[in-house]
Each structure stands twice: as C-alpha cells, then as structure tokens.
Design an enzyme around this catalytic site. Structure first.
Site, PDB file in Angstrom:
ATOM      1  N   LYS A  78       0.846  -1.204   0.000  1.00 56.63           N
ATOM      2  CA  LYS A  78       0.000   0.000   0.000  1.00 56.63           C
ATOM      3  C   LYS A  78       0.879   1.251   0.000  1.00 56.63           C
ATOM      4  O   LYS A  78       1.927   1.274   0.646  1.00 56.63           O
ATOM      5  CB  LYS A  78      -0.894  -0.040   1.253  1.00 56.63           C
ATOM      6  CG  LYS A  78      -1.944   1.061   1.324  1.00 56.63           C
ATOM      7  CD  LYS A  78      -2.833   0.906   2.571  1.00 56.63           C
ATOM      8  CE  LYS A  78      -3.893   2.003   2.636  1.00 56.63           C
ATOM      9  NZ  LYS A  78      -4.781   1.870   3.817  1.00 56.63           N
ATOM     10  N   SER A 158      -9.893   2.302   2.844  1.00 56.05           N
ATOM     11  CA  SER A 158      -8.940   3.000   2.007  1.00 56.05           C
ATOM     12  C   SER A 158      -7.976   2.075   1.254  1.00 56.05           C
ATOM     13  O   SER A 158      -7.366   2.504   0.280  1.00 56.05           O
ATOM     14  CB  SER A 158      -8.109   3.962   2.859  1.00 56.05           C
ATOM     15  OG  SER A 158      -7.302   3.246   3.788  1.00 56.05           O
ATOM     16  N   SER A 182     -10.270  -0.024   7.078  1.00 56.82           N
ATOM     17  CA  SER A 182      -9.682   0.031   5.737  1.00 56.82           C
ATOM     18  C   SER A 182      -9.028  -1.242   5.234  1.00 56.82           C
ATOM     19  O   SER A 182      -8.643  -1.307   4.075  1.00 56.82           O
ATOM     20  CB  SER A 182      -8.650   1.153   5.664  1.00 56.82           C
ATOM     21  OG  SER A 182      -9.305   2.373   5.509  1.00 56.82           O
TER      22      SER A 182
HETATM   23  N1  GLN Z   1     -13.192   4.798   6.167  1.00 58.39           N
HETATM   24  C1  GLN Z   1     -12.611   5.204   7.408  1.00 58.39           C
HETATM   25  C2  GLN Z   1     -12.157   6.628   7.316  1.00 58.39           C
HETATM   26  O1  GLN Z   1     -12.350   7.212   6.315  1.00 58.39           O
HETATM   27  C3  GLN Z   1     -11.506   4.285   7.789  1.00 58.39           C
HETATM   28  C4  GLN Z   1     -10.250   4.537   7.078  1.00 58.39           C
HETATM   29  C5  GLN Z   1      -9.151   3.638   7.500  1.00 58.39           C
HETATM   30  O2  GLN Z   1      -9.353   2.632   8.159  1.00 58.39           O
HETATM   31  N2  GLN Z   1      -7.946   4.048   7.161  1.00 58.39           N
HETATM   32  O3  GLN Z   1     -11.623   7.180   8.229  1.00 58.39           O
END
Ligand code: GLN
Length: 494
Positions: A78, A158, A182
């Site tokens: 990532k 994400s 995410s």
């Molecule tokens: N969707 C969540 C956010 O926007 C979680 C993101 C994540 O776990 N990095 O904060």
C-alpha cells in the site's frame, strides 16, 4: 505450472520449496498481469526492477535451503508504507516526489523474509475514505461486477488498490492498513481475507500516520491460511514504535486446526441495523449456523455503546489526523506551491496545504482542529475519549464472561458504484459502522468472504477476537472459511 498468479501464498511457498517453480517465474507472471490490468487502477508505482532483483535473491536463498515462508512471494505494498527510494505518496499531491530514505518496519520485515515487492498500491488519500475515490491517482476499480452490468464498482477503501490487486490475482497478497476498517471493508467488497491485528502488533514506524492511536497494518490475502502466514511475518516488537508490543508472535498457521468445538461465539444485537439489506442479515445468520455446526456455542450478547462508535471515531480520528498532518508544510516533504512575489513563509504554508490536500483531507483537518480547540476540547474530544473507554469496556465484559470471538457483518452493503451518490460525507462514513468499534477498542478483527449477494457480488462476515489472540481468531475464521466454501472469482473484463 499454469496460472501462477492465482496461487495462494501457501501453495506458492510449497512449490518454491519443492523447486517446482521459481520466484522469478512467479514474479514475471505477476508483472505481466499488472501490465494488462491498468483498467483496475490498483498499482500506482511499479517497481519491476526491484521485484526481479529480489526474486533472484529469493531463488538463491531457496536453493540454499534458507527459505522463510514469505521467501519469493510477490506482493503489493500500500502506498501508505514508506519504501526506500520508491515513491511513497499516501495517494496525496502533498507528497508528490517524496522518496523516503528509509523503509517502514513492516515492509522491511517482509523484504527481509524474502518477499518480493511488485510495486505500490492505490488507496484513499492519507487512508481517509471508504471507496478509494479520494486518491490523487484516481479510482481503483473492483474486479467484480454486478450481474451483467458494466458499471464500475468501488473496491472499498482505504486499501482499495490492495483489495483489487489481490482479488484480480495481480499479486499473491498485499499489505493494508486499518484505522477504522480500511483492511476489512475492502476485503469484504472484493471477496478476499483481511486481518486487522491487535493494536500494537505491527510496528507503525515508517507508515504515514493518519490517526496514531487507531492505525494498524495487516495482511490482505486470498485465504485465512495466507493471512496467518503473512500476518506473522508483518508482526513483532519494534523499539522504534513506542506502542509496539513486546510479545512473541506465535506460529499462527500451526494453530489452524479448524477445531472450534466448545468455543463461544457472541452475536451482538446492536449490529442488527435498520435498513441493512436482508441478504446481509441472512448471511450473518447462516455464518452463525456454520460456526454452530462446527461445534461452537452461539451466545446472544450486548455491546450497548456501539451506537456511539461512529461519532466518537469521527472526532478522534480527525483530531489525531489534524495533528499528524501538520508536518506537511511545503518545507520538509514533497510538494511546495508556487509562490508570488512578496509571499512569505505563512503564504507558503497556506498555499501549499490548500493545493496539496484534497477536499476530504481538508475536511478532516478542519474537524480535527475544531474539536481540539480550546473552547470545544471538553465537549467533543474529551467526550469522545470517554465514549471510547466505554466501548472498550463493553468488549472487555463480554470477553470476561467467556465469549471467545464475536461474529458480525463486515459491511452494511456490498460494493457500491463508483462516482455515484456519496456527495454526503456522512453517508460514506456509515460504511465503517461495523468496523470502527474494533479500532477504538484496539482489538483484532478479520473479514472472511462468506457468500455472494443476488447480483453475484461478494459479501463478508467479520470475526472480532480477544487482544493478542490472533491465532484463536484466525482459527475461528478458518472454520468459517471452510464451512462457507467461498471459491468464486471475478470474471475477467480488464
Ligand atoms: N473509512 C474510514 C475513514 O475514512 C476508515 C479509514 C481507514 O481505516 N484508514 O476514516
């Protein structure tokens, strides 16, 4: 051997050790798949030279009989992980041109175990989002499509690029990070396995920080066994991260017996949400039935503070983000705005940050700064911290009463269409309703693909475990995986 890229880590490891395949052959096969999969937008910086050099080194190690489980396995990383000499942008314009001089601990551990980095994977900007649509690189696209529709679906976020790449067999596995879901949400949207370890299991050193008390790296893989193998290679104590736990990492793979007789699985009533699709409700009931048939005891439980989790998360995460992202000022990293005659350092900061951050990141910085400001600190930030303690206590009590793991849906829907609706950020935040509690409480959680919806899209269930007991958790996930027998793959259109 055909279909090399479709192999699991475990299959590839065994074939490599037997000399039936080489890491170079595996790596070349993956690079060819990546080449043909531009439409998925999964890989955003390819590193083919690094990959082939590492594959050759891995083959030499394999020949010498020195082959840790990840040796020779081609994976994606990532873009949130700093990788030495390789663009590491957190999918943000503000980190344009940034090539770290160091390697994150997690990616260094994988590299040292012989894993082969194929390149960097798409994601939401600074890991903020649930659809991969906030990325400066553009969307990653889900390899799955609904029925005969050609509409592009989100792979989730994400870690959307990681999920798309693994589901489409561009790599054998990928790293992800999970601050509020995410790893688990994109895994569920693409029919793969995603493990968020206990907070403190994987070092955060060298991973671009979003919300430091919630961030955790983990594996995104094709199977539970692979999550056990890759997870163990990513975990371990790191003196460079003060929140990293000084605990031994067990051999998780050896714990995968599938025997869950006598284990108590909690079914929390608060996760039965209004407006949740019937298919998810059904899948949840079926999943519980599978665990019961495997010998577990089901128990109805209550986690009464669940309904406050999302609001608390969306105070705490932006608060920490606003502080973490203060370092991007045009001086130290990446992008700096063009300045006009007479501009001073203040204009440089302002213009750089206004141009370098996308709208969602700016929104989070503003919310975070607001909830931390002198007049509102007690009303928002301190209250959210108290709620967080209550959410953790809910879990502690349930575990103390003998529950071994908790079964919930992973997401409130299947993958949704890219570019549609979601003009309302709160609607996007609702994606995390089943996952953020786990980050707030610091627990391990795993998403397991369990079925398809009526349109043929994957759906996942989540298992939540006791802290530091990823081995037990993965074994329960393994039992679920075996019972569900999920083998579907997306039809190739890219
Ligand atoms: N969707 C969540 C956010 O926007 C979680 C993101 C994540 O776990 N990095 O904060």
């Amino acid at each position: 051997m055909s279909d090399l890229t479709k192999l699991t880590i475990a299959e590839a490891r065994d074939a490599l050790r037997k000399g039936e395949v080489t890491s170079v052959a595996l790596t070349e096969a993956c690079l060819a798949e990546i080449e043909g999969a531009g439409a998925l937008g999964a890989f955003v910086h390819g590193t083919p030279e690094i990959a082939l050099a590492r594959a050759e080194a891995a083959d030499a190690r394999l020949k010498a009989g020195d082959a840790p489980a990840m040796c020779g396995i081609p994976i994606g990383i990532k873009d949130l992980f700093c990788t030495e000499g390789v663009p590491s942008q957190a999918a943000s314009k503000i980190l344009e041109g940034f090539r770290p001089e160091y390697e994150s601990t997690v990616s260094a551990q994988l590299r040292d175990a012989g894993a082969v980095m194929l390149g960097k994977l798409n994601m939401d900007e600074f890991a903020m989002g649930s659809s991969n649509e906030t990325s400066i690189y553009g969307n990653a696209v889900n390899p799955w499509r609904a029925g005969n529709s050609e509409a592009a679906l989100t792979p989730g976020g994400s870690s959307g690029g990681s999920a798309a790449a693994v589901a489409a067999d561009l790599c054998l596995a990928a790293t992800g990070t999970d601050t509020g879901g995410s790893i688990r949400q994109p895994a569920a949207f693409t029919g793969i396995v995603g493990l968020k370890p206990t907070y403190g299991r994987c070092s955060r050193w060298g991973i671009v920080a979003f919300a430091s008390s919630l961030d955790q790296a983990g594996p995104m893989t094709k199977t539970v066994r692979d999550a056990a193998i890759m997870g163990a290679a990513m975990m371990g104590h790191d003196p460079k991260d003060s929140t990293s736990a000084d605990l031994p990492v067990p051999d998780f793979e050896a714990m995968l017996t599938g025997d869950i007789r006598g284990k108590v699985i909690g079914i929390p009533k608060e996760y039965r949400m209004d407006g949740m699709p019937g298919e998810i409700e059904t899948l949840w009931t079926e999943g519980a039935g599978m665990l019961r048939d495997a010998g577990a005891e089901l128990r109805d439980i209550s986690l009464p503070h669940t309904k406050y989790a999302l609001p608390a998360y969306y105070v705490i995460a932006p608060a920490e983000a606003s502080s973490n992202l203060a370092r991007y000022d045009g001086v130290r990293f990446g992008y700096r705005a063009k300045l006009a005659q007479g501009d001073g350092v203040t204009e440089m900061y302002e213009k750089t940050r206004a141009e370098g951050f996308g709208p969602e990141v700016r929104r989070r910085i503003m919310i975070g700064t607001y909830v931390l400001s002198a007049g509102f600190y007690d009303a928002y930030y301190n209250r959210a911290r108290k709620v967080r303690a209550l959410i953790k206590r809910d879990f502690d009590e349930v575990f103390a009463a003998g529950v071994d793991a908790i079964l919930t849906p992973a997401t409130p829907s299947a993958a949704f269409e890219l570019g549609k609706a979601h003009t309302d950020p709160v609607e996007m935040y609702l994606n995390d309703v089943f996952t953020v509690t786990v980050n707030l409480a610091g627990l391990p959680g795993v998403a397991v693909p369990t079925g398809l919806d009526g349109r043929g899209l994957p759906l996942g269930l989540q298992l939540i475990g006791r802290p530091w007991e990823e081995g037990e958790l993965l074994n329960a996930a393994y039992a679920l995986e075996r019972a569900a027998g999920f083998v579907a793959k997306p039809a190739k259109w890219w």
